[in-house]
Design a protein around this motif. Structure first.
Motif, PDB file in Angstrom:
ATOM      1  N   GLY A   8      -4.376   2.463   1.749  1.00  0.00           N
ATOM      2  CA  GLY A   8      -4.677   1.193   1.095  1.00  0.00           C
ATOM      3  C   GLY A   8      -3.720   0.938  -0.048  1.00  0.00           C
ATOM      4  O   GLY A   8      -2.681   1.579  -0.179  1.00  0.00           O
ATOM      5  N   GLU A   9      -4.103   0.004  -0.882  1.00  0.00           N
ATOM      6  CA  GLU A   9      -3.250  -0.406  -1.991  1.00  0.00           C
ATOM      7  C   GLU A   9      -3.256   0.628  -3.109  1.00  0.00           C
ATOM      8  O   GLU A   9      -4.213   1.375  -3.276  1.00  0.00           O
ATOM      9  CB  GLU A   9      -3.719  -1.755  -2.533  1.00  0.00           C
ATOM     10  N   HIS A  10      -2.192   0.627  -3.897  1.00  0.00           N
ATOM     11  CA  HIS A  10      -2.080   1.536  -5.034  1.00  0.00           C
ATOM     12  C   HIS A  10      -2.801   0.936  -6.239  1.00  0.00           C
ATOM     13  O   HIS A  10      -2.253   0.846  -7.327  1.00  0.00           O
ATOM     14  CB  HIS A  10      -0.621   1.799  -5.371  1.00  0.00           C
ATOM     15  N   MET A  11      -4.028   0.533  -6.021  1.00  0.00           N
ATOM     16  CA  MET A  11      -4.828  -0.054  -7.088  1.00  0.00           C
ATOM     17  C   MET A  11      -5.409   1.058  -7.951  1.00  0.00           C
ATOM     18  O   MET A  11      -5.618   2.175  -7.483  1.00  0.00           O
ATOM     19  CB  MET A  11      -5.944  -0.913  -6.497  1.00  0.00           C
ATOM     20  N   ASN A  42      -1.591  -0.781 -12.955  1.00  0.00           N
ATOM     21  CA  ASN A  42      -2.543  -0.018 -12.143  1.00  0.00           C
ATOM     22  C   ASN A  42      -2.873   1.333 -12.776  1.00  0.00           C
ATOM     23  O   ASN A  42      -3.952   1.882 -12.559  1.00  0.00           O
ATOM     24  CB  ASN A  42      -2.061   0.141 -10.707  1.00  0.00           C
ATOM     25  N   ASN A  43      -1.986   1.874 -13.603  1.00  0.00           N
ATOM     26  CA  ASN A  43      -2.298   3.128 -14.292  1.00  0.00           C
ATOM     27  C   ASN A  43      -3.303   2.906 -15.417  1.00  0.00           C
ATOM     28  O   ASN A  43      -4.137   3.776 -15.684  1.00  0.00           O
ATOM     29  CB  ASN A  43      -1.032   3.791 -14.827  1.00  0.00           C
TER      30      ASN A  43
END
Length: 113
Positions: A8-11, A42-43
């Motif tokens: 999936g996304e790097h959320m 996102n971090n």
């Protein structure tokens, strides 16, 4: 500690779950001191979400505002990169004048002879 494939996304929420699962698998969630990461949004979300997961699933209070350490090497890299881009856009005459101005404003270590 681990290399995990992210599906999936790097959320931030996805990243937080991966970090927590790794900490939990190694029984380290109570020993987490800080998280060092670059300044990507996102971090920020990741450490916020990790703090919430630690509180709800492990009853561990971990303050993401205190324990999120920005990566100094990454920040320096960004600053130097921007500086070099600016330098490359200057002509040699302009660059020389800029350095002379810097030296004239307080540094006695410059020698332009």
């Amino acid at each position: 500690m681990a290399f995990e494939q992210i599906y999936g996304e790097h959320m931030g929420k996805n990243l937080a779950r991966i970090v927590y699962d790794c900490l939990n698998r190694n029984n380290l969630y109570e020993k987490l001191q800080c998280a060092t990461a670059d300044n990507a949004t996102n971090n920020n979300t990741m450490v916020e979400s990790l703090s919430a997961i630690l509180r709800t699933e492990a009853n561990v209070i971990w303050d993401h505002k205190t324990h999120h350490v920005r990566c100094l090497a990454h920040i320096i890299n960004l600053v130097v990169g921007d500086f070099l881009k600016g330098m490359l856009s200057m002509s040699c005459d302009t660059m020389s004048q800029e350095f002379q101005n810097i030296c004239a404003n307080g540094s006695d270590s410059c020698d332009w002879t």
